[in-house]
Design a protein around this motif. Sequence first.
Motif, mmCIF file in Angstrom:
data_model
loop_
_atom_site.group_PDB
_atom_site.id
_atom_site.type_symbol
_atom_site.label_atom_id
_atom_site.label_comp_id
_atom_site.label_asym_id
_atom_site.label_seq_id
_atom_site.Cartn_x
_atom_site.Cartn_y
_atom_site.Cartn_z
ATOM 1 N N ILE A 1 -42.601 49.085 15.179
ATOM 2 C CA ILE A 1 -41.930 49.852 14.133
ATOM 3 C C ILE A 1 -42.904 50.917 13.649
ATOM 4 O O ILE A 1 -43.993 50.604 13.162
ATOM 5 C CB ILE A 1 -41.485 48.924 12.984
ATOM 6 N N TYR A 2 -42.498 52.159 13.818
ATOM 7 C CA TYR A 2 -43.352 53.296 13.474
ATOM 8 C C TYR A 2 -42.937 53.807 12.095
ATOM 9 O O TYR A 2 -42.057 54.644 11.957
ATOM 10 C CB TYR A 2 -43.217 54.371 14.559
ATOM 11 N N HIS B 1 -40.552 57.179 7.461
ATOM 12 C CA HIS B 1 -40.831 57.800 6.159
ATOM 13 C C HIS B 1 -40.664 59.319 6.168
ATOM 14 O O HIS B 1 -40.535 59.927 5.111
ATOM 15 C CB HIS B 1 -42.252 57.479 5.700
ATOM 16 N N ASN B 2 -40.696 59.910 7.335
ATOM 17 C CA ASN B 2 -40.578 61.363 7.438
ATOM 18 C C ASN B 2 -39.301 61.792 8.159
ATOM 19 O O ASN B 2 -39.212 62.907 8.664
ATOM 20 C CB ASN B 2 -41.810 61.944 8.140
ATOM 21 N N GLU C 1 -33.012 62.179 8.060
ATOM 22 C CA GLU C 1 -31.760 61.449 7.832
ATOM 23 C C GLU C 1 -31.857 60.577 6.579
ATOM 24 O O GLU C 1 -30.847 60.249 5.973
ATOM 25 C CB GLU C 1 -31.418 60.570 9.031
ATOM 26 N N TYR C 2 -33.074 60.191 6.220
ATOM 27 C CA TYR C 2 -33.290 59.319 5.073
ATOM 28 C C TYR C 2 -33.844 60.051 3.854
ATOM 29 O O TYR C 2 -33.655 59.608 2.726
ATOM 30 C CB TYR C 2 -34.258 58.188 5.425
ATOM 31 N N TRP C 3 -34.562 61.146 4.094
ATOM 32 C CA TRP C 3 -35.289 61.826 3.024
ATOM 33 C C TRP C 3 -34.978 63.313 3.020
ATOM 34 O O TRP C 3 -35.060 63.960 4.049
ATOM 35 C CB TRP C 3 -36.794 61.633 3.194
ATOM 36 N N SER D 1 -35.849 52.309 4.780
ATOM 37 C CA SER D 1 -36.350 53.674 4.973
ATOM 38 C C SER D 1 -37.679 53.901 4.275
ATOM 39 O O SER D 1 -38.284 54.956 4.428
ATOM 40 C CB SER D 1 -35.322 54.695 4.464
ATOM 41 N N PHE D 2 -38.152 52.912 3.498
ATOM 42 C CA PHE D 2 -39.454 53.007 2.834
ATOM 43 C C PHE D 2 -40.141 51.658 2.986
ATOM 44 O O PHE D 2 -39.709 50.656 2.424
ATOM 45 C CB PHE D 2 -39.283 53.371 1.362
#
Length: 149
Positions: A85-86, A91-92, A95-97, A119-120
């Motif tokens: 899991i990267y 975090h970047n 789609e999430y931020w 996502s965090f």
Amino acid sequence: LSFIVYYIVCNPDVKKKMLKEIDNVFQGDKRRPITKDDFYSLNYCEAIVKETARILPVVHSFTRYIDKPNKTGEYNWPADSLFLIYSKAIHNNDEYWEEPNKFYPDRWMVENFEPRKNSFLMFGGGLRLCPGRKLSMTGIVCLMALMFR
């Protein structure tokens, strides 16, 4: 802590807001010890810590292992699968931020803001969520307040 200081110094508007919060909490008293109530009032300082960890996670990747076959969505995973899991990519991810490459602690200050599930990953997630996460956050936020007040 080095990256937190770096982002504060590189973002004068963030520094100004942080100093205002610290001044409001401590009322200019540079010697008074930090209390539990003070910590709970340092919301913007905590937002800075979270935003720094989102952009530059301490742990960029970690693994998870399944010992039984598993179906997730349309994928069938065999037993003994190991997943990498990267977290830096998560975090970047845009789609999430919103504006993921921008240092913007205010995103954490929106009332009832909660990042999308998984996502965090500042302290991991699920059953393996770091048991020391609250102690760590308390320590780093208090250290920030002591350094900058």
